[in-house]
Design a protein around this motif. Structure first.
Motif, mmCIF file in Angstrom:
data_model
loop_
_atom_site.group_PDB
_atom_site.id
_atom_site.type_symbol
_atom_site.label_atom_id
_atom_site.label_comp_id
_atom_site.label_asym_id
_atom_site.label_seq_id
_atom_site.Cartn_x
_atom_site.Cartn_y
_atom_site.Cartn_z
ATOM 1 N N LEU A 125 0.821 -1.211 0.000
ATOM 2 C CA LEU A 125 0.000 0.000 0.000
ATOM 3 C C LEU A 125 0.855 1.261 0.000
ATOM 4 C CD1 LEU A 125 -2.899 -0.986 2.400
ATOM 5 C CD2 LEU A 125 -3.205 0.171 0.201
ATOM 6 N N ILE A 126 1.894 1.246 0.802
ATOM 7 C CA ILE A 126 2.737 2.441 0.889
ATOM 8 C C ILE A 126 3.432 2.697 -0.455
ATOM 9 C CG2 ILE A 126 4.831 3.376 1.940
ATOM 10 C CD1 ILE A 126 3.888 2.054 4.587
ATOM 11 N N MET A 127 3.949 1.627 -1.061
ATOM 12 C CA MET A 127 4.575 1.778 -2.377
ATOM 13 C C MET A 127 3.559 2.273 -3.401
ATOM 14 S SD MET A 127 7.814 1.188 -2.539
ATOM 15 C CE MET A 127 8.177 0.763 -4.253
ATOM 16 N N GLY A 128 2.406 1.664 -3.387
ATOM 17 C CA GLY A 128 1.365 2.049 -4.337
ATOM 18 C C GLY A 128 0.910 3.478 -4.121
ATOM 19 N N ALA B 178 3.422 7.775 9.414
ATOM 20 C CA ALA B 178 2.425 8.828 9.198
ATOM 21 C C ALA B 178 1.469 8.431 8.064
ATOM 22 C CB ALA B 178 3.121 10.141 8.865
ATOM 23 N N ILE B 179 2.037 7.860 7.022
ATOM 24 C CA ILE B 179 1.193 7.427 5.902
ATOM 25 C C ILE B 179 0.236 6.332 6.366
ATOM 26 C CG2 ILE B 179 1.196 6.293 3.645
ATOM 27 C CD1 ILE B 179 3.917 7.573 3.123
ATOM 28 N N GLY C 132 9.266 1.659 12.853
ATOM 29 C CA GLY C 132 8.882 2.967 13.371
ATOM 30 C C GLY C 132 9.318 4.160 12.535
ATOM 31 N N ASP C 133 9.661 3.920 11.295
ATOM 32 C CA ASP C 133 10.023 5.020 10.394
ATOM 33 C C ASP C 133 8.923 6.078 10.392
ATOM 34 O OD1 ASP C 133 11.575 6.058 7.892
ATOM 35 O OD2 ASP C 133 9.467 5.938 7.262
ATOM 36 N N ALA C 134 9.312 7.313 10.645
ATOM 37 C CA ALA C 134 8.322 8.373 10.884
ATOM 38 C C ALA C 134 7.419 8.603 9.681
ATOM 39 C CB ALA C 134 9.030 9.668 11.261
#
Length: 588
Positions: A172-175, A230-231, A224-226
RNA sequence: AGGCCAGUAGCUCAGUAGGACAGAGCGUUAGAUUCCUAAUCUGAAGGUCGCCGGUUCGAUCCCGGCCUGGCCUACCA
């Protein structure tokens, strides 16, 4: 005092007097008569006793019937067939019992859950996907259980265990970054997320590099990458907004929305615990719990890539729930494909000593738990499917929950408009909403939950016959009658003497007495259809009564008595439908 | 292959402490509205409760076997 209990107690003393056995060794049960021609109640316990006492069953029954002088509440006691004891109660007592029930809080629903806590885990959709009709059963059944347990006095914690932490979030994040315009990102919706997910997922199957990137993003998120965090948080927020819109529409609410992510931080220690106890061992690179001795395949608790899976999350969730809420029971409402998974992680929870589960084959979960540990229960239900097969995103044959609800409401609206042309449009819409959603919920709740449901529009949206609207209609007609009586100044209140002159009036009174046990049985068995069936049967009797027995046009004494009976029916229907989460409009 | 769930009227389903002639709805069919809401009511037709055995005074229900369908069976949830 429960009427069946009162009859059982008396009959028990008659058995003791007749057979000379100890009361403690006897289990005597009185049930509603299977047919009104036999009487009002019946007891079948003389027959099993025949074997023990080595006497003909009929002789035992006859001795019981003659053993004691009849109390005032029993009018007639008869033996029939091989040894049935048929009980006819006195009309006065029946009327009194019905009035007492109507005056009792919550129409006599027993306060049996006082001091007990039950956590009900239900609905639990996956974030970033629209809810589809596959989610309706868990939501509707879970919510009905939630309402019933609260009515029984339990402290209920309804927890929506969202799927908010799986591998799908890397994709999802990549997309999200690759396939959306700035404007779409600014106006993000669940629909967009769904589109992006499919696109990204498909790409992983052709492009290994893309798949690796997705995995990398997932790891970043979990570490935990900020930015990823957030996304992800946005995905969750938007999904919850969408879910809550539907829940509000369905009159469903939760005490907690703790998704899988909530337990992320305690996964490592949970796994360590399993290792310390010597339960988890490494096998083929994964950490597994061997359950062979318990007749089950191994259960993976940590994947060979080091990631945690749902078993780990579920065990951690139990630990957290036990520590925080000290529940007597934890109930999971999911489809039956997950049975093995639940059996496995329940067993693991047992092994680490934090919970028990009902043994397979145990006749009832009602038996008091042998320990003070919380009881884990999997309330499973049959999957909903289409005539041509299961739903699948790939085949594109999923029906969105919204579409289902809208269709139901629009069908109801058509009928509402025809039959209530004088209503304002707003009123019509509100009524159609209540009726359409009532139809959907009832269609689900009136089936045994294990029945596999083959979805057809026609069935799901039935508005007549054995349907939600049938019950709502019955309720609206009672209300209408009561309201008219009030306009005419008739006495519909408590003062009227309740006469039960006709067979249907008597039958109604007898049915009303069954309300409390219908509720507690439905809850104990986790089967809302027990209550739904009861309410349908009550409505049927009422509809017959309504058709053939004039109320407002009868002479005052009969009118007032019938009005009082109607008020009781209204009370029971209103309570019962509310427990099923079905709205009860006073006018239809 | 093993495990779980199911098989009841033409269709969709109720029926879990083993009990009296197996119940609803839809559909079919015959009726009921000068009368409190016909989204209703009354009647009729329609069943070897998948098959075979067992336990029992008695089995749709419990046990065993078989047939058929669905689902699950190590890194998705």
């Amino acid at each position: 005092m429960n009427t069946e209990q009162q009859l059982s107690d008396w009959l028990k003393s008659a058995f003791v007097a007749a057979c000379g056995v100890e009361a403690s060794s006897l289990s005597i049960r009185v049930t509603p008569a299977t047919d009104t021609k036999f009487g009002d109640f019946q007891c079948n316990d003389a027959m099993p006793l025949a074997k023990l006492l080595k006497k003909p069953p009929r002789a035992i029954a006859e001795a019981v019937v003659k053993a004691l002088p009849l109390p005032s509440f029993i009018q007639k006691l008869e033996v029939a067939g091989p040894g049935f004891i048929n009980v006819t109660v006195s009309i006065e007592w029946l009327a009194e019992a019905a009035c007492a029930l109507a005056a009792a809080p919550r129409f006599g629903i027993p306060d049996e859950g006082q001091g007990k806590t039950v956590i009900i885990d239900y609905s639990s959709p996956n974030a970033a996907k629209a809810m589809h009709i596959g989610h309706i059963r868990s939501t509707v059944i879970g919510n009905a259980l939630d309402r019933m347990y609260r009515a029984l006095g339990y402290r209920v914690i309804a927890d929506n265990h969202l799927g908010d932490w799986g591998t799908q979030f890397g994709k999802l994040i990549m997309g999200y970054r690759a396939f959306l315009t700035d404007e779409e990102r600014a106006n993000l919706t669940v629909e967009l997320l769904e589109r992006v997910y499919v696109q990204s997922h498909n790409l992983t199957e052709e492009d290994p590099a893309w798949l690796d990137s997705c995995k990398a993003e997932l790891v970043k998120l979990q570490q935990g990458d900020a930015e990823n965090r957030a996304i992800w948080q946005r995905f969750i927020t938007i999904s919850l907004e969408e879910f809550n819109r539907i829940y509000t529409r369905l009159d469903v609410s939760f005490d907690l929305y703790r998704g899988e992510s909530f337990y992320n931080d305690i996964l490592p220690e949970t796994i360590s615990l399993l290792q310390e106890k010597g339960l988890a061992v490494v096998s083929e690179g994964a950490l597994v719990v061997n359950l062979e001795a318990d007749g089950m395949p191994v259960c993976i608790v940590r994947k060979s890539d080091g990631g945690f899976n749902y078993a780990a999350t579920d065990i951690a969730t139990v630990r957290n729930r036990v520590a925080e809420f000290n529940p007597d029971r934890v109930v999971y409402v999911t489809d039956d494909r997950q049975q093995l998974h639940f059996k496995q992680f329940f067993k693991i929870c047992e092994k680490i000593g934090i919970a028990t589960s009902s043994r397979p084959g145990a006749t009832s979960s009602l038996l008091p738990s042998p320990s003070s540990l919380p009881l884990l229960e999997h309330v499973c239900f049959g999957l909903m499917r289409l005539p041509e097969g299961t739903f699948s995103t790939r085949q594109g044959n999923v029906i969105k929950l919204d579409a289902l609800l809208d269709e139901a409401v629009s069908r109801a609206l058509k009928i509402v408009q025809e039959s209530n042309p004088a209503m304002t449009e707003t009123e019509q819409r509100e009524l159609a909403e209540a009726i359409g959603l009532g139809a959907i919920k009832y269609a689900d709740l009136s089936h045994d939950r294990q029945t596999l449901i083959v979805f057809t529009w026609e069935k799901a949206l039935a508005l007549d016959g054995n349907s939600g609207p049938y019950l709502q209609y019955a309720y609206a007609r009672v209300c209408s009658l009561i309201d008219k009586a009030a306009e005419q100044g008739a006495n519909a209140g408590q003062a009227a003497k309740l006469r039960l002159d006709t067979p249907l009036e008597k039958e109604l009174a007898l049915k009303l007495l069954q309300f409390p046990s219908a509720v507690s049985r439905a809850a104990e068995l986790y089967r809302p259809n027990v209550l739904a069936d009861y309410l349908y049967s009550l409505s049927q009797t009422y509809s017959s009564f309504y058709q053939q027995s004039p109320v407002l046009k009868s002479e005052p004494e009969i009118r007032d008595s019938r009005l009082r009976l109607c008020a009781m029916v209204a009370q029971a229907l209103n309570q019962g439908l509310t427990l099923l989460g079905i709205r009860t409009p006073r006018r239809i």
